[in-house]
Design a protein around this motif. Structure first.
Motif, short mmCIF file in Angstrom:
data_model
loop_
_atom_site.label_atom_id
_atom_site.label_comp_id
_atom_site.label_asym_id
_atom_site.label_seq_id
_atom_site.Cartn_x
_atom_site.Cartn_y
_atom_site.Cartn_z
N ARG A 91 0.82 -1.22 0.00
CA ARG A 91 0.00 0.00 0.00
C ARG A 91 0.85 1.27 0.00
NH1 ARG A 91 -4.52 -2.28 4.37
NH2 ARG A 91 -5.38 -3.86 2.95
N THR A 92 2.03 1.19 -0.60
CA THR A 92 2.90 2.37 -0.70
C THR A 92 3.96 2.13 -1.77
OG1 THR A 92 4.40 3.84 0.54
CG2 THR A 92 4.53 1.50 1.04
N THR A 93 4.46 3.22 -2.34
CA THR A 93 5.65 3.14 -3.19
C THR A 93 6.85 3.80 -2.51
OG1 THR A 93 4.95 5.15 -4.36
CG2 THR A 93 4.38 3.02 -5.38
N ASP A 94 6.69 4.16 -1.24
CA ASP A 94 7.81 4.67 -0.45
C ASP A 94 8.54 3.48 0.17
OD1 ASP A 94 7.05 7.33 -0.91
OD2 ASP A 94 5.72 7.34 0.83
N TYR A 95 9.81 3.34 -0.15
CA TYR A 95 10.55 2.22 0.42
C TYR A 95 10.86 2.51 1.88
CZ TYR A 95 13.76 -1.70 0.83
OH TYR A 95 14.37 -2.87 1.21
N PRO A 96 10.45 1.62 2.79
CA PRO A 96 10.67 1.91 4.22
C PRO A 96 12.13 1.74 4.63
CG PRO A 96 9.65 -0.25 3.94
CD PRO A 96 9.69 0.38 2.58
N GLY A 97 12.49 2.38 5.72
CA GLY A 97 13.84 2.28 6.26
C GLY A 97 13.86 1.66 7.64
N PHE A 98 13.06 0.63 7.83
CA PHE A 98 12.98 -0.14 9.07
C PHE A 98 12.48 0.73 10.23
CE2 PHE A 98 14.45 -2.32 12.90
CZ PHE A 98 13.99 -3.58 12.67
N TYR A 99 13.32 1.56 10.79
CA TYR A 99 12.91 2.39 11.92
C TYR A 99 11.92 3.48 11.51
CZ TYR A 99 16.95 0.42 14.42
OH TYR A 99 17.86 -0.41 15.01
N ILE A 100 11.93 3.82 10.23
CA ILE A 100 11.08 4.89 9.72
C ILE A 100 10.26 4.38 8.54
CG2 ILE A 100 12.45 6.86 10.53
CD1 ILE A 100 13.84 6.90 7.83
N SER A 101 9.09 4.99 8.36
CA SER A 101 8.16 4.51 7.34
C SER A 101 8.64 4.80 5.93
CB SER A 101 6.79 5.17 7.54
OG SER A 101 6.27 4.87 8.81
N ASP A 102 9.40 5.87 5.75
CA ASP A 102 9.84 6.29 4.42
C ASP A 102 11.32 6.58 4.45
OD1 ASP A 102 10.25 7.37 1.93
OD2 ASP A 102 8.84 9.02 2.15
N SER A 103 12.09 5.80 3.71
CA SER A 103 13.55 5.98 3.68
C SER A 103 13.96 7.17 2.82
CB SER A 103 14.22 4.72 3.13
OG SER A 103 13.89 4.55 1.75
N GLY A 104 13.01 7.70 2.04
CA GLY A 104 13.34 8.75 1.10
C GLY A 104 13.57 8.24 -0.30
N TYR A 105 13.46 6.92 -0.49
CA TYR A 105 13.65 6.31 -1.81
C TYR A 105 12.35 5.61 -2.22
CZ TYR A 105 18.51 7.29 -0.90
OH TYR A 105 19.69 7.94 -0.61
N ASP A 106 12.09 5.63 -3.50
CA ASP A 106 10.84 5.08 -4.02
C ASP A 106 11.08 3.73 -4.69
OD1 ASP A 106 9.42 7.30 -3.18
OD2 ASP A 106 9.67 8.35 -5.10
N ILE A 107 10.02 2.92 -4.72
CA ILE A 107 10.00 1.70 -5.51
C ILE A 107 8.86 1.81 -6.52
CG2 ILE A 107 11.13 0.17 -3.87
CD1 ILE A 107 8.46 -0.57 -2.75
N GLU A 108 8.90 0.97 -7.52
CA GLU A 108 8.00 1.17 -8.67
C GLU A 108 6.58 0.70 -8.42
OE1 GLU A 108 8.13 0.40 -13.52
OE2 GLU A 108 9.70 -0.40 -12.20
N TYR A 109 6.43 -0.39 -7.68
CA TYR A 109 5.11 -1.02 -7.58
C TYR A 109 4.62 -1.08 -6.13
CZ TYR A 109 6.31 -2.74 -12.24
OH TYR A 109 6.69 -2.83 -13.56
N SER A 110 3.31 -0.95 -5.99
CA SER A 110 2.68 -1.21 -4.71
C SER A 110 1.62 -2.29 -4.90
CB SER A 110 2.03 0.05 -4.13
OG SER A 110 0.93 0.46 -4.93
N VAL A 111 1.27 -2.97 -3.82
CA VAL A 111 0.18 -3.94 -3.83
C VAL A 111 -0.78 -3.57 -2.71
CG1 VAL A 111 1.43 -5.88 -4.87
CG2 VAL A 111 1.61 -5.48 -2.42
N ASP A 112 -2.05 -3.85 -2.93
CA ASP A 112 -3.08 -3.36 -2.01
C ASP A 112 -3.65 -4.40 -1.07
OD1 ASP A 112 -2.91 -0.75 -3.04
OD2 ASP A 112 -4.29 -1.24 -4.67
N SER A 113 -3.34 -5.69 -1.30
CA SER A 113 -3.96 -6.73 -0.47
C SER A 113 -3.13 -8.00 -0.53
CB SER A 113 -5.38 -7.02 -0.98
OG SER A 113 -5.32 -7.64 -2.27
N PRO A 114 -3.32 -8.89 0.46
CA PRO A 114 -2.67 -10.20 0.40
C PRO A 114 -3.08 -10.98 -0.84
CG PRO A 114 -3.43 -9.76 2.62
CD PRO A 114 -4.00 -8.67 1.76
N GLU A 115 -4.32 -10.80 -1.28
CA GLU A 115 -4.80 -11.50 -2.47
C GLU A 115 -4.05 -11.04 -3.72
OE1 GLU A 115 -7.36 -11.95 0.81
OE2 GLU A 115 -6.76 -10.07 -0.15
#
Length: 303
Positions: free
Chosen positions: A183-207
């Protein structure tokens, strides 16, 4: 495979055979990652949460040299309280096995053993990655190369921010390791939700993740799907505090001449002490979130 080289609990073996959901969990979080007695509490709580979601937990570690998929409560407590327990990556398994050592398995070792046992989903805290200065030291976690060869789903909160995140993302691309943000294209940095780097794809559900896995498997692509699951914004380490403490930690490591295998433990310990233990609280929240999502994915894969 002879039982002395791989022990699979009856519960895990039956669940895999019946096509029921199973979630792999690593052991280094309670052998090396958390202080006592919190380590045992977190490990057993994770198993309880997995069971409550209708999924069989498969905590993995080495007991007297035997790689074990589906540690018992007694075995988890034993490894958690063993002062001599060693950290075991994939390359270390044969040595630790021959020496009959107790071991906490890293991401690489856990992922490999999970795959041998037929477990398809693995939740961890943070991945290993490319270390800062790797352009001269070539210091890179074995997690990356190992996951490039295993058809798993691994849920993590990205890599720890003490590592070189942009270089890690480049290596993931080179190794054909697909990364999707939950549910995000912000790549997390473990301790923080957004490392400042993006990834290309997000997914919205386990399905949706299950559909990605189905396509990967049909195409016979034998590499791990990495699901980046950020810690909730209200549970993360304050980003300003994080950036300040990280800068201090890196400067302290350089001043002390810390390098190689000593770097990560030094930096993590510095962050923990400087934040008054707040980083440990985030670590636990990260793990809880990844375990919950991993359980949901395991259910979706068997639906």
């Amino acid at each position: 495979m002879p039982a002395e080289f791989l022990a699979i609990s009856d519960e895990v073996r039956a669940a895999v055979a019946d096509g029921r959901p199973v979630l792999a969990l690593e052991s280094t979080i309670f052998t090396h990652g958390l202080p006592r007695p919190r380590n045992v509490e977190v490990a057993l709580e994770a198993e309880e949460r997995v069971r409550a979601a209708g999924v069989v937990p498969a905590t993995i570690g080495l007991v007297d040299g035997v790689p074990t998929v589906g540690l018992s409560t007694d075995e988890i407590e034993r490894l958690s309280n063993d002062d001599a327990v060693v950290k075991v990556s994939l390359r270390d398994i044969p040595v630790a096995s021959a020496k009959k050592l107790n071991g906490g398995t890293t991401v690489a070792a856990t992922a490999y053993l999970a795959t041998l046992a037929g477990v398809r989903v693995f939740s961890t805290g943070g991945l290993g990655g490319v270390h800062r200065g790797a352009e001269t030291t070539f210091d890179e976690s074995a997690d990356l190369g190992t996951l490039a060869t295993l058809p798993l789903v691994v849920v993590s909160a990205g890599v720890k921010s003490i590592l070189d995140i942009p270089l890690t993302l480049e290596r993931l691309e080179t190794l054909n390791l697909a990364v999707v943000g939950y549910r995000t294209t912000d790549y997390p940095g473990f301790y923080i939700s957004d490392s400042g780097y993006d990834i290309e794809y997000s997914v919205d559900s386990p399905e949706e993740i299950a559909r990605v896995v189905a396509a990967r498997d049909a195409l016979r692509i034998a590499s791990t799907l990495l699901v980046a699951n950020p810690v909730a914004a209200d549970k993360q380490l304050d980003p300003a505090v994080h950036d300040s403490v990280l800068a201090e930690a890196l400067a302290a490591a350089e001043a002390a001449g810390i390098s190689g295998n000593e770097t990560t433990p030094f930096l993590l310990d510095f962050v923990q002490r400087t934040t008054g233990g707040a980083s440990l609280d985030v670590n636990v929240e990260v793990y809880r979130g990844n375990v919950a999502l991993g359980a949901q994915i395991a259910v979706a894969l068997t639906a």
